[in-house]
Write a protein that holds these residues in place. Structure first.
Motif, PDB file in Angstrom:
ATOM      1  N   ARG A  61      30.640  38.708  59.295  1.00 26.43           N
ATOM      2  CA  ARG A  61      30.008  37.540  59.907  1.00 26.43           C
ATOM      3  C   ARG A  61      28.783  37.109  59.103  1.00 26.43           C
ATOM      4  O   ARG A  61      27.981  37.943  58.683  1.00 26.43           O
ATOM      5  N   SER A 109      22.864  46.928  66.541  1.00 28.71           N
ATOM      6  CA  SER A 109      23.209  46.072  67.669  1.00 28.71           C
ATOM      7  C   SER A 109      21.931  45.494  68.249  1.00 28.71           C
ATOM      8  O   SER A 109      20.856  46.090  68.115  1.00 28.71           O
ATOM      9  N   PRO A 130      29.494  47.541  63.581  1.00 21.92           N
ATOM     10  CA  PRO A 130      29.094  46.916  64.853  1.00 21.92           C
ATOM     11  C   PRO A 130      29.727  47.674  66.020  1.00 21.92           C
ATOM     12  O   PRO A 130      30.570  48.553  65.812  1.00 21.92           O
ATOM     13  N   GLU A 131      29.305  47.327  67.226  1.00 24.14           N
ATOM     14  CA  GLU A 131      29.943  47.866  68.441  1.00 24.14           C
ATOM     15  C   GLU A 131      30.560  46.713  69.216  1.00 24.14           C
ATOM     16  O   GLU A 131      29.871  45.741  69.541  1.00 24.14           O
ATOM     17  N   TYR A 132      31.848  46.827  69.482  1.00 23.25           N
ATOM     18  CA  TYR A 132      32.538  45.837  70.319  1.00 23.25           C
ATOM     19  C   TYR A 132      33.093  46.575  71.538  1.00 23.25           C
ATOM     20  O   TYR A 132      33.904  47.508  71.389  1.00 23.25           O
ATOM     21  N   ASN A 133      32.672  46.143  72.708  1.00 22.35           N
ATOM     22  CA  ASN A 133      33.170  46.756  73.948  1.00 22.35           C
ATOM     23  C   ASN A 133      33.179  48.277  73.866  1.00 22.35           C
ATOM     24  O   ASN A 133      34.194  48.940  74.105  1.00 22.35           O
ATOM     25  N   SER A 134      32.037  48.792  73.458  1.00 23.20           N
ATOM     26  CA  SER A 134      31.777  50.237  73.417  1.00 23.20           C
ATOM     27  C   SER A 134      32.572  50.992  72.366  1.00 23.20           C
ATOM     28  O   SER A 134      32.677  52.222  72.432  1.00 23.20           O
ATOM     29  N   SER A 187      31.410  44.279  59.358  1.00 26.08           N
ATOM     30  CA  SER A 187      31.324  42.894  59.835  1.00 26.08           C
ATOM     31  C   SER A 187      31.277  41.986  58.627  1.00 26.08           C
ATOM     32  O   SER A 187      30.579  42.288  57.654  1.00 26.08           O
ATOM     33  N   ARG A 238      27.807  54.100  70.986  1.00 27.09           N
ATOM     34  CA  ARG A 238      29.192  54.398  71.416  1.00 27.09           C
ATOM     35  C   ARG A 238      30.178  54.078  70.302  1.00 27.09           C
ATOM     36  O   ARG A 238      31.194  54.760  70.135  1.00 27.09           O
ATOM     37  N   SER A 281      25.268  38.800  59.634  1.00 24.29           N
ATOM     38  CA  SER A 281      25.583  40.067  60.320  1.00 24.29           C
ATOM     39  C   SER A 281      24.412  41.060  60.295  1.00 24.29           C
ATOM     40  O   SER A 281      23.832  41.334  59.242  1.00 24.29           O
ATOM     41  N   PHE A 282      24.102  41.606  61.473  1.00 21.90           N
ATOM     42  CA  PHE A 282      23.061  42.640  61.552  1.00 21.90           C
ATOM     43  C   PHE A 282      23.505  43.905  60.820  1.00 21.90           C
ATOM     44  O   PHE A 282      22.679  44.643  60.285  1.00 21.90           O
ATOM     45  N   ASN A 283      24.799  44.150  60.840  1.00 24.49           N
ATOM     46  CA  ASN A 283      25.296  45.370  60.199  1.00 24.49           C
ATOM     47  C   ASN A 283      25.330  45.235  58.681  1.00 24.49           C
ATOM     48  O   ASN A 283      25.065  46.206  57.968  1.00 24.49           O
TER      49      ASN A 283
HETATM   50  C1  LIG Z   1      33.957  41.245  71.477  1.00 16.58           C
HETATM   51  C2  LIG Z   1      32.539  41.717  71.411  1.00 16.58           C
HETATM   52  C3  LIG Z   1      32.155  42.836  72.124  1.00 16.58           C
HETATM   53  C4  LIG Z   1      30.850  43.320  72.040  1.00 16.58           C
HETATM   54  N1  LIG Z   1      30.520  44.474  72.681  1.00 16.58           N
HETATM   55  C5  LIG Z   1      29.312  45.046  72.454  1.00 16.58           C
HETATM   56  C6  LIG Z   1      29.012  46.346  72.950  1.00 16.58           C
HETATM   57  O1  LIG Z   1      29.813  47.000  73.572  1.00 16.58           O
HETATM   58  N2  LIG Z   1      27.785  46.861  72.663  1.00 16.58           N
HETATM   59  C7  LIG Z   1      26.853  46.176  71.927  1.00 16.58           C
HETATM   60  O2  LIG Z   1      25.769  46.717  71.680  1.00 16.58           O
HETATM   61  N3  LIG Z   1      27.113  44.935  71.447  1.00 16.58           N
HETATM   62  C8  LIG Z   1      28.320  44.373  71.673  1.00 16.58           C
HETATM   63  N4  LIG Z   1      28.613  43.125  71.160  1.00 16.58           N
HETATM   64  C9  LIG Z   1      27.573  42.391  70.467  1.00 16.58           C
HETATM   65  C10 LIG Z   1      27.549  42.762  68.984  1.00 16.58           C
HETATM   66  O3  LIG Z   1      26.807  43.950  68.820  1.00 16.58           O
HETATM   67  C11 LIG Z   1      26.932  41.620  68.193  1.00 16.58           C
HETATM   68  O4  LIG Z   1      27.819  40.510  68.233  1.00 16.58           O
HETATM   69  C12 LIG Z   1      26.602  41.997  66.785  1.00 16.58           C
HETATM   70  O5  LIG Z   1      25.807  40.967  66.243  1.00 16.58           O
HETATM   71  C13 LIG Z   1      27.863  42.217  65.949  1.00 16.58           C
HETATM   72  O6  LIG Z   1      27.539  42.756  64.704  1.00 16.58           O
HETATM   73  P1  LIG Z   1      27.231  41.861  63.395  1.00 16.58           P
HETATM   74  O7  LIG Z   1      25.938  41.159  63.648  1.00 16.58           O
HETATM   75  O8  LIG Z   1      27.100  42.853  62.291  1.00 16.58           O
HETATM   76  O9  LIG Z   1      28.375  40.907  63.191  1.00 16.58           O
HETATM   77  C14 LIG Z   1      29.904  42.630  71.251  1.00 16.58           C
HETATM   78  C15 LIG Z   1      30.307  41.475  70.551  1.00 16.58           C
HETATM   79  C16 LIG Z   1      31.598  41.028  70.612  1.00 16.58           C
HETATM   80  C17 LIG Z   1      32.011  39.825  69.803  1.00 16.58           C
END
Ligand SMILES: Cc1cc2nc3c(=O)[nH]c(=O)nc-3n(C[C@H](O)[C@H](O)[C@H](O)COP(=O)(O)O)c2cc1C
Length: 192
Positions: A14, A124, A82-86, A12, A132, A17-19
């Motif tokens: 961002r 997350s 990070p996790e996006y949509n699993s 990430s 996931r 960012s948590f990651n």
């Molecule tokens: C498109 C999208 C899908 C996401 N899907 C999930 C998910 O499936 N599981 C989850 O735990 N968090 C999900 N998140 C939330 C992210 O974990 C959260 O935005 C996180 O802060 C992203 O990591 P970062 O802080 O390092 O940028 C999603 C975020 C986005 C933008």
């Protein structure tokens, strides 16, 4: 034993960012465990979305080559996703896809991942802590023939996981972090 060099980055870019925060915590723990650590940000390695036509026309982007060589200069790698949509976010997949297309002289394509020890972690705000995404990342890296170490860290409720000194505060997280770090160092040393 020789000190292993470990490359650490988050998937990430961002702000806040948590990651990225977890990547910094993991890097600190790796240093404490006596690894030599390079903590980088993918913001310094921007790449276009992978496109076969683009590769045919312009070759692999310089940043993919640079990152591939950076990985190659380390004994092990630690990726915090990070996790996006699993699953893994596009930044992580796109970065691995481009790097896997790099072929330096006397190498097969994607050689940099082969038998390279890799540790994986995720953060997350959810309860599953990116579990996931870790499963997806493990599959991708294993397909690239990396040695993904069995221990991993899925940091749940990431915004509340730290104490005032920016250290992980829950014993289970600390234990998982230590186990991951120890195993990555151990496997990296054995593969040196
Ligand atoms: C498109 C999208 C899908 C996401 N899907 C999930 C998910 O499936 N599981 C989850 O735990 N968090 C999900 N998140 C939330 C992210 O974990 C959260 O935005 C996180 O802060 C992203 O990591 P970062 O802080 O390092 O940028 C999603 C975020 C986005 C933008």
């Amino acid at each position: 034993m020789t000190i292993p060099k470990i490359l650490v980055f988050a998937g990430s870019i961002r702000t806040g960012s948590f990651n990225a925060r977890l990547a910094a915590a993991v890097a600190k723990e790796l240093v404490r465990a006596e690894a030599e650590v390079s903590l980088i940000s993918l913001v310094d390695y921007p790449m276009p979305l992978y496109d076969g036509d683009l590769q045919t026309k312009s070759g692999v982007p310089k940043n993919a080559i640079n990152l591939k060589r950076m990985i190659g200069a380390h004994h092990g790698v630690l990726i915090v996703t990070p996790e996006y949509n699993s699953s893994v976010p596009p930044l992580v997949k796109n970065t691995i896809d481009w790097v896997s297309r790099v072929q330096d002289a006397h190498e097969v394509r994607g050689q940099v991942f082969r038998e390279r020890p890799v540790g994986i972690a995720a953060a997350s705000e959810g309860r599953l802590g990116g579990t996931r995404s870790l499963a997806a990342l493990r599959l991708i890296l294993t397909a690239c023939r990396a040695l993904v170490v069995p221990n991993q860290l899925a940091l749940s409720f990431a915004s509340e996981a730290y104490d005032d000194m920016d250290r992980l505060k829950h014993p289970a997280d600390v234990e998982a972090l230590n186990a991951l770090v120890r195993q990555l160092i151990d496997v990296s040393q054995r593969m040196m």
